[in-house]
Design an enzyme around this catalytic site. Structure first.
Site, PDB file in Angstrom:
ATOM      1  N   TYR A  39       0.828  -1.209   0.000  1.00  0.00           N
ATOM      2  CA  TYR A  39       0.000   0.000   0.000  1.00  0.00           C
ATOM      3  C   TYR A  39       0.859   1.254   0.000  1.00  0.00           C
ATOM      4  O   TYR A  39       2.075   1.201   0.214  1.00  0.00           O
ATOM      5  CB  TYR A  39      -0.956   0.004   1.207  1.00  0.00           C
ATOM      6  CG  TYR A  39      -0.316   0.349   2.535  1.00  0.00           C
ATOM      7  CD1 TYR A  39       0.539  -0.540   3.168  1.00  0.00           C
ATOM      8  CD2 TYR A  39      -0.562   1.571   3.147  1.00  0.00           C
ATOM      9  CE1 TYR A  39       1.125  -0.222   4.397  1.00  0.00           C
ATOM     10  CE2 TYR A  39       0.013   1.893   4.372  1.00  0.00           C
ATOM     11  CZ  TYR A  39       0.856   0.998   4.986  1.00  0.00           C
ATOM     12  OH  TYR A  39       1.431   1.313   6.184  1.00  0.00           O
ATOM     13  N   LYS A 154       6.515  -2.148   1.908  1.00  0.00           N
ATOM     14  CA  LYS A 154       5.336  -1.523   2.533  1.00  0.00           C
ATOM     15  C   LYS A 154       4.122  -2.441   2.366  1.00  0.00           C
ATOM     16  O   LYS A 154       3.247  -2.194   1.528  1.00  0.00           O
ATOM     17  CB  LYS A 154       5.095  -0.123   1.938  1.00  0.00           C
ATOM     18  CG  LYS A 154       4.194   0.751   2.807  1.00  0.00           C
ATOM     19  CD  LYS A 154       4.244   2.182   2.336  1.00  0.00           C
ATOM     20  CE  LYS A 154       3.168   3.053   2.973  1.00  0.00           C
ATOM     21  NZ  LYS A 154       3.303   3.257   4.411  1.00  0.00           N
ATOM     22  N   GLU A 187      12.184   2.646  14.032  1.00  0.00           N
ATOM     23  CA  GLU A 187      11.343   3.750  13.534  1.00  0.00           C
ATOM     24  C   GLU A 187      10.074   3.787  14.369  1.00  0.00           C
ATOM     25  O   GLU A 187       9.921   3.013  15.312  1.00  0.00           O
ATOM     26  CB  GLU A 187      11.020   3.532  12.044  1.00  0.00           C
ATOM     27  CG  GLU A 187      10.280   2.228  11.786  1.00  0.00           C
ATOM     28  CD  GLU A 187      10.074   1.937  10.305  1.00  0.00           C
ATOM     29  OE1 GLU A 187       9.981   2.875   9.495  1.00  0.00           O
ATOM     30  OE2 GLU A 187       9.970   0.743   9.978  1.00  0.00           O
ATOM     31  N   LEU A 212      11.102   1.153   7.052  1.00  0.00           N
ATOM     32  CA  LEU A 212      10.478   1.554   5.792  1.00  0.00           C
ATOM     33  C   LEU A 212      11.237   2.750   5.217  1.00  0.00           C
ATOM     34  O   LEU A 212      11.519   3.705   5.951  1.00  0.00           O
ATOM     35  CB  LEU A 212       9.022   1.960   6.033  1.00  0.00           C
ATOM     36  CG  LEU A 212       8.280   2.293   4.745  1.00  0.00           C
ATOM     37  CD1 LEU A 212       7.852   1.021   4.035  1.00  0.00           C
ATOM     38  CD2 LEU A 212       7.068   3.165   5.007  1.00  0.00           C
TER      39      LEU A 212
HETATM   40  N1  PLP Z   1       7.625   4.012   8.818  1.00  0.00           N
HETATM   41  C1  PLP Z   1       6.505   3.260   8.842  1.00  0.00           C
HETATM   42  C2  PLP Z   1       6.532   1.938   9.545  1.00  0.00           C
HETATM   43  C3  PLP Z   1       5.339   3.710   8.211  1.00  0.00           C
HETATM   44  O1  PLP Z   1       4.237   2.950   8.230  1.00  0.00           O
HETATM   45  C4  PLP Z   1       5.351   4.974   7.568  1.00  0.00           C
HETATM   46  C5  PLP Z   1       4.168   5.480   6.895  1.00  0.00           C
HETATM   47  O2  PLP Z   1       3.147   4.830   6.825  1.00  0.00           O
HETATM   48  C6  PLP Z   1       6.531   5.732   7.589  1.00  0.00           C
HETATM   49  C7  PLP Z   1       7.659   5.214   8.210  1.00  0.00           C
HETATM   50  C8  PLP Z   1       6.606   7.082   6.921  1.00  0.00           C
HETATM   51  O3  PLP Z   1       6.673   6.909   5.525  1.00  0.00           O
HETATM   52  P1  PLP Z   1       6.177   8.065   4.534  1.00  0.00           P
HETATM   53  O4  PLP Z   1       7.021   9.244   4.815  1.00  0.00           O
HETATM   54  O5  PLP Z   1       6.410   7.484   3.189  1.00  0.00           O
HETATM   55  O6  PLP Z   1       4.732   8.304   4.845  1.00  0.00           O
END
Ligand code: PLP
Length: 292
Positions: A39, A154, A187, A212
């Site tokens: 997603y 993701k 994270e 991620l």
């Molecule tokens: N880390 C995780 C585990 C996430 O689920 C998300 C966003 O859903 C992020 C980091 C931040 O990613 P982005 O900046 O692409 O929204």
């Protein structure tokens, strides 16, 4: 039980725009049964999609990693995303895009052939709530990282993150910072984690299978480097965070939200810091030019 949704909301599922409360996938969809799906969440500003090409790059990478074929071209996907935003009259909000491997007889073995299911929804975000988080900052608590070994993909296997977020909220914190077996922060449950050390050095964990690759993380890193800010990608511990001058989290729905407390310890002055503010400002300035 179906969620209650405002009557005007529209979802896109498997080639059709339908009323949100009526939209659904088949019970044999592998996204439902195996979490076999990926997603993206993309911010919408002034009705336009922000950082779209980075989101589509990451989507394609996630799909390659687990061998789900792209169901349509990038151009077609962009068109449908724009249409979902338009039909839901979203000015400032988000679009959720999910692609599952599709509907197949239940089998643990991943089938060689499939017809992916595409799902999209969009809704407005409350600007006032985000502005409030930005001006006051948020609290985080640390929890063990119980997720799988490929957090760089993701996928919708979000139960561990969802449990951590729920635990954090029950302890009065906004976000959980997940800690690996060696005692380093990976994270947030749904955000990337950053600290600002003495002398203004900005630190965020280096990319690996453990985190991620956030789109906002990438854009912030590039923007900070262009401004000649001192940024380094390396691991840090909760103790480093407690001793830091500032901390913040990034995600598409909340770029650069200040973190003012970790596990009950005040970070810096306990108020949003100047460097976090500068990051938020440079991100806002460049994101204006990155809308599709
Ligand atoms: N880390 C995780 C585990 C996430 O689920 C998300 C966003 O859903 C992020 C980091 C931040 O990613 P982005 O900046 O692409 O929204």
């Amino acid at each position: 039980m179906k969620p209650r949704t405002p009557p005007g909301r529209i979802a896109y599922v498997d080639g059709r725009y339908s009323r949100h409360f009526e939209a659904g996938v088949h019970i044999e969809d592998r996204g439902l049964q195996f979490g076999d799906s990926v997603y993206e969440v993309c911010r919408v500003e002034y009705g336009a999609l922000c950082d779209l090409s980075e989101h589509l790059d990451r989507l394609e990478r996630s799909m390659r990693e687990i061998a789900i074929p792209m169901p349509m071209s990038r151009g077609a996907l962009t068109h449908v995303m724009g249409e979902v935003v338009r039909r839901n009259k979203v000015g400032y909000g988000l679009i959720y895009l999910q692609i599952t491997r599709g509907c197949l007889r239940r089998d643990f073995q991943i089938p060689a052939r499939c017809r992916p299911t595409v799902i999209m929804t969009a809704h407005e975000l409350d600007r006032a709530i985000i502005a409030q988080r930005r001006s006051v900052g948020v609290k985080v608590v640390t929890l063990p990282d119980e997720r799988w070994g490929r957090c760089d993909i993701k996928t919708t296997q979000l139960l561990a993150g969802s449990r951590a977020k729920t635990e954090a909220r029950s302890r009065g914190a906004f976000e959980a910072w997940l800690v690996d077996g060696e005692g380093f922060v990976t994270e947030g449950a749904s955000t990337n984690a950053w600290i600002v050390e003495g002398a203004g050095r900005i630190v965020t964990r280096n990319l690996s299978h453990a985190i991620l690759p956030g789109v906002t993380r990438r854009v912030v890193l590039e923007a900070a480097a262009a401004q000649k800010m001192d940024v380094i990608e390396r691991k840090f511990t909760p103790q480093d965070a407690a001793a830091a001058q500032e901390a913040f989290i990034t995600s598409a729905t909340g770029p650069a939200i200040p973190v003012v407390e970790i596990d009950g310890y005040r970070i810096g002055t306990g108020k949003p810091g100047a460097i976090t503010g500068k990051i938020a400002e440079i991100y806002a300035n460049i994101s204006i030019n990155r809308q599709t």
